[in-house]
Motif scaffolding. Structure first.
Motif, PDB file in Angstrom:
ATOM      1  N   CYS A   1       1.917  21.793   7.352  1.00 14.92           N
ATOM      2  CA  CYS A   1       3.135  21.062   6.994  1.00 14.92           C
ATOM      3  C   CYS A   1       2.844  19.939   6.006  1.00 14.92           C
ATOM      4  O   CYS A   1       3.702  19.591   5.206  1.00 14.92           O
ATOM      5  N   LEU A   2       1.636  19.398   6.050  1.00  9.38           N
ATOM      6  CA  LEU A   2       1.278  18.294   5.169  1.00  9.38           C
ATOM      7  C   LEU A   2       0.110  18.640   4.256  1.00  9.38           C
ATOM      8  O   LEU A   2      -0.585  17.751   3.771  1.00  9.38           O
ATOM      9  N   GLN A   3      -0.099  19.947   4.050  1.00  7.34           N
ATOM     10  CA  GLN A   3      -1.155  20.384   3.157  1.00  7.34           C
ATOM     11  C   GLN A   3      -0.562  20.690   1.781  1.00  7.34           C
ATOM     12  O   GLN A   3       0.193  21.639   1.626  1.00  7.34           O
ATOM     13  N   SER A   4      -0.913  19.915   0.789  1.00  6.79           N
ATOM     14  CA  SER A   4      -0.289  20.074  -0.525  1.00  6.79           C
ATOM     15  C   SER A   4      -0.560  21.437  -1.140  1.00  6.79           C
ATOM     16  O   SER A   4       0.296  21.989  -1.841  1.00  6.79           O
ATOM     17  N   SER A   5      -1.709  22.009  -0.835  1.00  3.90           N
ATOM     18  CA  SER A   5      -2.075  23.295  -1.439  1.00  3.90           C
ATOM     19  C   SER A   5      -1.186  24.430  -0.951  1.00  3.90           C
ATOM     20  O   SER A   5      -1.156  25.496  -1.572  1.00  3.90           O
ATOM     21  N   ALA A   6      -0.470  24.231   0.144  1.00  2.69           N
ATOM     22  CA  ALA A   6       0.366  25.284   0.714  1.00  2.69           C
ATOM     23  C   ALA A   6       1.757  25.340   0.092  1.00  2.69           C
ATOM     24  O   ALA A   6       2.525  26.248   0.380  1.00  2.69           O
ATOM     25  N   PHE A   7       2.081  24.371  -0.756  1.00  7.60           N
ATOM     26  CA  PHE A   7       3.435  24.281  -1.313  1.00  7.60           C
ATOM     27  C   PHE A   7       3.458  24.745  -2.766  1.00  7.60           C
ATOM     28  O   PHE A   7       2.773  24.180  -3.616  1.00  7.60           O
ATOM     29  N   PRO A   8       4.293  25.747  -3.060  1.00  8.14           N
ATOM     30  CA  PRO A   8       4.379  26.240  -4.440  1.00  8.14           C
ATOM     31  C   PRO A   8       5.411  25.518  -5.313  1.00  8.14           C
ATOM     32  O   PRO A   8       5.328  25.575  -6.537  1.00  8.14           O
ATOM     33  N   TYR A   9       6.371  24.864  -4.688  1.00  7.50           N
ATOM     34  CA  TYR A   9       7.463  24.257  -5.456  1.00  7.50           C
ATOM     35  C   TYR A   9       7.383  22.735  -5.363  1.00  7.50           C
ATOM     36  O   TYR A   9       7.357  22.180  -4.255  1.00  7.50           O
ATOM     37  N   TRP A  10       7.385  22.093  -6.518  1.00  6.69           N
ATOM     38  CA  TRP A  10       7.214  20.640  -6.591  1.00  6.69           C
ATOM     39  C   TRP A  10       8.211  20.005  -7.534  1.00  6.69           C
ATOM     40  O   TRP A  10       8.603  20.595  -8.552  1.00  6.69           O
ATOM     41  N   GLY A  11       8.603  18.778  -7.191  1.00  8.69           N
ATOM     42  CA  GLY A  11       9.403  17.989  -8.102  1.00  8.69           C
ATOM     43  C   GLY A  11       8.522  17.198  -9.044  1.00  8.69           C
ATOM     44  O   GLY A  11       7.289  17.236  -8.948  1.00  8.69           O
ATOM     45  N   GLN A  12       9.163  16.461  -9.935  1.00 12.80           N
ATOM     46  CA  GLN A  12       8.437  15.683 -10.933  1.00 12.80           C
ATOM     47  C   GLN A  12       7.967  14.340 -10.401  1.00 12.80           C
ATOM     48  O   GLN A  12       7.122  13.687 -11.023  1.00 12.80           O
ATOM     49  N   GLY A  13       8.518  13.909  -9.284  1.00 10.55           N
ATOM     50  CA  GLY A  13       8.089  12.660  -8.686  1.00 10.55           C
ATOM     51  C   GLY A  13       9.039  11.511  -8.968  1.00 10.55           C
ATOM     52  O   GLY A  13       9.752  11.505  -9.981  1.00 10.55           O
ATOM     53  N   THR A  14       9.041  10.555  -8.050  1.00 12.90           N
ATOM     54  CA  THR A  14       9.825   9.334  -8.230  1.00 12.90           C
ATOM     55  C   THR A  14       8.940   8.159  -7.803  1.00 12.90           C
ATOM     56  O   THR A  14       8.265   8.217  -6.775  1.00 12.90           O
ATOM     57  N   GLN A  15       8.930   7.118  -8.612  1.00 14.32           N
ATOM     58  CA  GLN A  15       8.017   5.999  -8.391  1.00 14.32           C
ATOM     59  C   GLN A  15       8.578   5.028  -7.358  1.00 14.32           C
ATOM     60  O   GLN A  15       9.742   4.635  -7.424  1.00 14.32           O
ATOM     61  N   VAL A  16       7.701   4.644  -6.432  1.00 17.58           N
ATOM     62  CA  VAL A  16       8.019   3.592  -5.462  1.00 17.58           C
ATOM     63  C   VAL A  16       7.006   2.482  -5.655  1.00 17.58           C
ATOM     64  O   VAL A  16       5.796   2.718  -5.594  1.00 17.58           O
ATOM     65  N   THR A  17       7.490   1.279  -5.907  1.00 21.65           N
ATOM     66  CA  THR A  17       6.627   0.123  -6.120  1.00 21.65           C
ATOM     67  C   THR A  17       7.028  -0.971  -5.152  1.00 21.65           C
ATOM     68  O   THR A  17       8.191  -1.372  -5.101  1.00 21.65           O
ATOM     69  N   VAL A  18       6.053  -1.430  -4.377  1.00 22.08           N
ATOM     70  CA  VAL A  18       6.304  -2.474  -3.387  1.00 22.08           C
ATOM     71  C   VAL A  18       5.454  -3.684  -3.747  1.00 22.08           C
ATOM     72  O   VAL A  18       4.225  -3.595  -3.800  1.00 22.08           O
ATOM     73  N   SER A  19       6.093  -4.799  -3.981  1.00 21.94           N
ATOM     74  CA  SER A  19       5.383  -6.008  -4.371  1.00 21.94           C
ATOM     75  C   SER A  19       5.236  -6.950  -3.177  1.00 21.94           C
ATOM     76  O   SER A  19       6.086  -6.984  -2.286  1.00 21.94           O
ATOM     77  N   SER A  20       4.150  -7.686  -3.187  1.00 27.69           N
ATOM     78  CA  SER A  20       3.877  -8.596  -2.060  1.00 27.69           C
ATOM     79  C   SER A  20       4.527  -9.944  -2.269  1.00 27.69           C
ATOM     80  O   SER A  20       5.017 -10.263  -3.340  1.00 27.69           O
TER      81      SER A  20
ATOM     82  N   GLU B   1       0.810  -1.223   0.000  1.00 28.22           N
ATOM     83  CA  GLU B   1       0.000   0.000   0.000  1.00 28.22           C
ATOM     84  C   GLU B   1       0.845   1.277   0.000  1.00 28.22           C
ATOM     85  O   GLU B   1       0.303   2.378  -0.125  1.00 28.22           O
ATOM     86  N   ASP B   2       2.158   1.159   0.138  1.00 29.53           N
ATOM     87  CA  ASP B   2       3.043   2.313   0.006  1.00 29.53           C
ATOM     88  C   ASP B   2       3.354   2.620  -1.463  1.00 29.53           C
ATOM     89  O   ASP B   2       3.983   3.637  -1.767  1.00 29.53           O
ATOM     90  N   THR B   3       2.939   1.741  -2.352  1.00 26.43           N
ATOM     91  CA  THR B   3       3.181   1.952  -3.780  1.00 26.43           C
ATOM     92  C   THR B   3       2.500   3.221  -4.261  1.00 26.43           C
ATOM     93  O   THR B   3       1.299   3.416  -4.067  1.00 26.43           O
ATOM     94  N   ALA B   4       3.281   4.116  -4.837  1.00 23.66           N
ATOM     95  CA  ALA B   4       2.771   5.409  -5.298  1.00 23.66           C
ATOM     96  C   ALA B   4       3.893   6.182  -5.970  1.00 23.66           C
ATOM     97  O   ALA B   4       5.063   5.800  -5.890  1.00 23.66           O
ATOM     98  N   MET B   5       3.507   7.284  -6.589  1.00 25.14           N
ATOM     99  CA  MET B   5       4.493   8.258  -7.033  1.00 25.14           C
ATOM    100  C   MET B   5       4.755   9.183  -5.848  1.00 25.14           C
ATOM    101  O   MET B   5       3.806   9.714  -5.267  1.00 25.14           O
ATOM    102  N   TYR B   6       5.995   9.357  -5.511  1.00 23.45           N
ATOM    103  CA  TYR B   6       6.359  10.193  -4.371  1.00 23.45           C
ATOM    104  C   TYR B   6       6.900  11.530  -4.883  1.00 23.45           C
ATOM    105  O   TYR B   6       7.789  11.572  -5.739  1.00 23.45           O
ATOM    106  N   TYR B   7       6.349  12.594  -4.319  1.00 25.66           N
ATOM    107  CA  TYR B   7       6.720  13.943  -4.725  1.00 25.66           C
ATOM    108  C   TYR B   7       7.351  14.705  -3.570  1.00 25.66           C
ATOM    109  O   TYR B   7       6.884  14.623  -2.434  1.00 25.66           O
ATOM    110  N   CYS B   8       8.362  15.463  -3.893  1.00 31.75           N
ATOM    111  CA  CYS B   8       8.969  16.379  -2.943  1.00 31.75           C
ATOM    112  C   CYS B   8       8.389  17.777  -3.171  1.00 31.75           C
ATOM    113  O   CYS B   8       8.159  18.179  -4.317  1.00 31.75           O
TER     114      CYS B   8
END
Length: 130
Positions: A111-130, A94-101
């Motif tokens: 601190c964890l409100q996405s709307s408050a952040f103006p600067y974003w990265g492109q993301g890095t994929q995390v995939t966890v298999s069972s 369930e941690d599988t997702a695109m992770y953004y900085c």
């Protein structure tokens, strides 16, 4: 020009570990808050972890985590530059997702409100298999 660049994603089996890195540059005002968000297909973007940087007087080093990752993820920063890390252990499918900085030059707006952040990265994929 503002640049936020993530690295370190990949594919692991459940129970494995990954370390994500994020570097922010080109911001005229000092970065005071950095955070990790993630978004899985068909789901809303979720705040994962955040940290107040050394530029945030009075709150430097303070961190916050989503309940779902507490005890498994650790956010940290390099005090010599605008670089942040997310150490992830005990990964679950369930941690599988695109992770953004994300980064901002204020401590306000949450601190964890996405709307408050103006600067974003492109993301890095995390995939966890069972």
């Amino acid at each position: 020009q503002v640049q936020v660049v993530e690295s370190g994603g990949g594919s692991v089996q459940a129970g494995g570990s990954l370390r994500l890195s994020c570097a922010a540059s080109g911001v005229s005002d000092p970065i005071k808050t950095m955070a990790w968000f993630r978004q899985a297909p068909g789901k809303e973007r979720q705040g994962v972890a955040c940290i107040y940087t050394r530029h945030s007087t009075g709150t430097a080093g303070v961190t916050a985590y989503a309940d779902s990752v507490k005890g498994r993820f650790t956010i940290s920063q390099d005090n010599t530059k605008n670089t942040m890390y997310l150490q992830m252990i005990g990964l679950k499918p369930e941690d599988t997702a695109m992770y953004y900085c994300a980064a901002k030059s204020t401590i306000y707006g949450g601190c964890l409100q996405s709307s408050a952040f103006p600067y974003w990265g492109q993301g890095t994929q995390v995939t966890v298999s069972s």
